[in-house]
Design a protein around this motif. Structure first.
Motif, short mmCIF file in Angstrom:
data_model
loop_
_atom_site.label_atom_id
_atom_site.label_comp_id
_atom_site.label_asym_id
_atom_site.label_seq_id
_atom_site.Cartn_x
_atom_site.Cartn_y
_atom_site.Cartn_z
N SER A 8 0.86 -1.19 0.00
CA SER A 8 0.00 0.00 0.00
C SER A 8 0.89 1.23 0.00
N PRO A 9 0.35 2.41 -0.36
CA PRO A 9 1.16 3.63 -0.30
C PRO A 9 1.79 3.84 1.08
N ASP A 10 1.03 3.61 2.14
CA ASP A 10 1.58 3.80 3.49
C ASP A 10 2.70 2.80 3.78
N GLU A 11 2.54 1.56 3.34
CA GLU A 11 3.58 0.56 3.55
C GLU A 11 4.84 0.92 2.78
N LEU A 12 4.67 1.40 1.55
CA LEU A 12 5.83 1.78 0.75
C LEU A 12 6.59 2.92 1.42
N LEU A 13 5.87 3.90 1.93
CA LEU A 13 6.50 5.06 2.54
C LEU A 13 7.18 4.73 3.86
N THR A 14 6.63 3.78 4.61
CA THR A 14 7.17 3.49 5.94
C THR A 14 8.15 2.32 5.96
N THR A 15 8.29 1.62 4.87
CA THR A 15 9.22 0.48 4.85
C THR A 15 10.32 0.63 3.82
N THR A 16 10.43 1.81 3.22
CA THR A 16 11.59 2.09 2.36
C THR A 16 12.72 2.52 3.27
N ARG A 17 13.56 1.59 3.60
CA ARG A 17 14.61 1.79 4.58
C ARG A 17 15.97 1.96 3.91
N PRO A 93 19.61 3.50 26.98
CA PRO A 93 19.29 2.08 26.94
C PRO A 93 18.39 1.68 25.78
N GLU A 94 17.61 2.63 25.27
CA GLU A 94 16.72 2.30 24.16
C GLU A 94 17.37 2.57 22.80
N ARG A 95 17.97 3.75 22.65
CA ARG A 95 18.51 4.14 21.35
C ARG A 95 19.95 3.66 21.14
N GLY A 96 20.67 3.41 22.25
CA GLY A 96 22.07 3.00 22.13
C GLY A 96 22.27 1.76 21.27
N PRO A 97 21.56 0.65 21.55
CA PRO A 97 21.75 -0.55 20.73
C PRO A 97 21.41 -0.33 19.26
N VAL A 98 20.36 0.45 19.00
CA VAL A 98 19.98 0.73 17.61
C VAL A 98 21.10 1.50 16.92
N GLN A 99 21.63 2.51 17.59
CA GLN A 99 22.68 3.33 16.99
C GLN A 99 23.95 2.52 16.74
N ARG A 100 24.24 1.58 17.64
CA ARG A 100 25.41 0.73 17.43
C ARG A 100 25.23 -0.15 16.20
N ARG A 101 24.01 -0.64 16.00
CA ARG A 101 23.75 -1.45 14.80
C ARG A 101 23.89 -0.60 13.54
N VAL A 102 23.43 0.64 13.63
CA VAL A 102 23.58 1.55 12.48
C VAL A 102 25.05 1.77 12.18
N GLY A 103 25.84 1.99 13.22
CA GLY A 103 27.28 2.18 13.03
C GLY A 103 27.93 0.98 12.38
N ASP A 104 27.53 -0.21 12.80
CA ASP A 104 28.07 -1.43 12.20
C ASP A 104 27.71 -1.54 10.73
N SER A 105 26.46 -1.17 10.41
CA SER A 105 26.04 -1.29 9.01
C SER A 105 26.70 -0.23 8.14
N PRO A 202 12.19 2.37 14.30
CA PRO A 202 11.84 3.08 15.54
C PRO A 202 12.07 4.58 15.34
N ARG A 203 11.13 5.36 15.77
CA ARG A 203 11.24 6.81 15.67
C ARG A 203 10.77 7.45 16.99
N GLN A 204 11.15 8.71 17.18
CA GLN A 204 10.68 9.44 18.34
C GLN A 204 9.16 9.56 18.30
N PRO A 205 8.51 9.59 19.47
CA PRO A 205 7.06 9.81 19.47
C PRO A 205 6.73 11.14 18.80
N LEU A 206 5.66 11.15 18.03
CA LEU A 206 5.27 12.35 17.30
C LEU A 206 5.13 13.55 18.22
N ASP A 207 4.51 13.36 19.40
CA ASP A 207 4.26 14.49 20.29
C ASP A 207 5.54 15.09 20.85
#
Length: 215
Positions: A8-17, A93-105, A202-207
């Motif tokens: 769907s358009p929403d799936e395309l927009l949110t899963t183009t990584r 504790p939440e963003r650290g592991p994600v950022q480390r994976r990004v650095g590895d990639s 994962p993204r920051q909460p909209l609010d």
């Protein structure tokens, strides 16, 4: 027309990584598929409808390797700096592991950029850069680059939004024989993805980032 994924358009927009480790470095990408994606990209916005964009598609093995070597050097410098993805929010504790994976990639792609079957370099013709507001200038090419990535995702291709090659912008310009008034933007490695099951990131909460009628 190449067969496309059932998204769907929403799936395309949110899963183009940004795809780094799941780029298939062995499978060729037909130029017909790249052309289809570029035809879609050309429907993007262009300030005053000037359409001063140019798209450099690099398939030659030696040139890909040369661009890849510049990118590897730039990644090496980036990862050694304090602002590298793997170092940002390292204690969170939440963003650290994600950022480390990004650095590895990032490091992974840095070593393999020159092996990616197709490198796409959207450019803009501009003899001089405005001293003040440049949003209109870059807004005439960057949305189209994103459209290219969306079209690629729909066709089972993986891409990544990268800019570190600009550390060696002049060298890349000379390598590719780009005229002096051609400005490089992002470098988009393009290959078939290994699997197509990408999910929203994962993204920051909209609010936390939403401001209505003022800050």
């Amino acid at each position: 027309m190449t067969e496309t994924l059932d998204l769907s358009p929403d799936e395309l927009l949110t899963t183009t990584r940004t795809v780094r480790k799941r780029l298939d470095l062995e499978r060729p990408v037909p130029m017909e598929v790249i052309r289809e994606c570029l035809e879609i990209a050309l429907q993007g916005p262009s300030g005053s409808n000037r359409q001063t964009w140019h798209w450099v598609v690099i398939t030659d093995a030696e040139k890909r390797a040369a661009v890849g070597e510049y990118y590897r050097r730039a990644v090496e410098q980036y990862l050694a700096g304090p602002g590298a993805a793997g170092k940002l929010h390292a204690e969170d504790p939440e963003r650290g592991p994600v950022q480390r994976r990004v650095g590895d990639s990032v490091a992974y792609l840095g070593e393999r950029m020159g092996q990616v079957p197709v490198l796409v370099l959207p450019c803009l013709q501009a003899r001089t850069l405005p001293a003040g507001n440049q949003s209109g200038l870059w807004g005439s090419i960057l949305p189209s680059a994103w459209s290219f990535m969306l079209a690629a995702r729909a066709r089972g291709l993986g891409t990544a939004w990268t800019t570190l090659h600009l550390t060696y912008e002049q060298e890349v310009q000379e390598l590719l024989g780009l005229p002096e008034d051609i400005r490089q933007t992002v470098l988009i490695p393009t290959a078939y993805s290994i699997g197509t099951d990408f999910k929203p990131a994962p993204r920051q909460p909209l609010d936390d980032v939403l401001h209505i009628d003022g800050w």
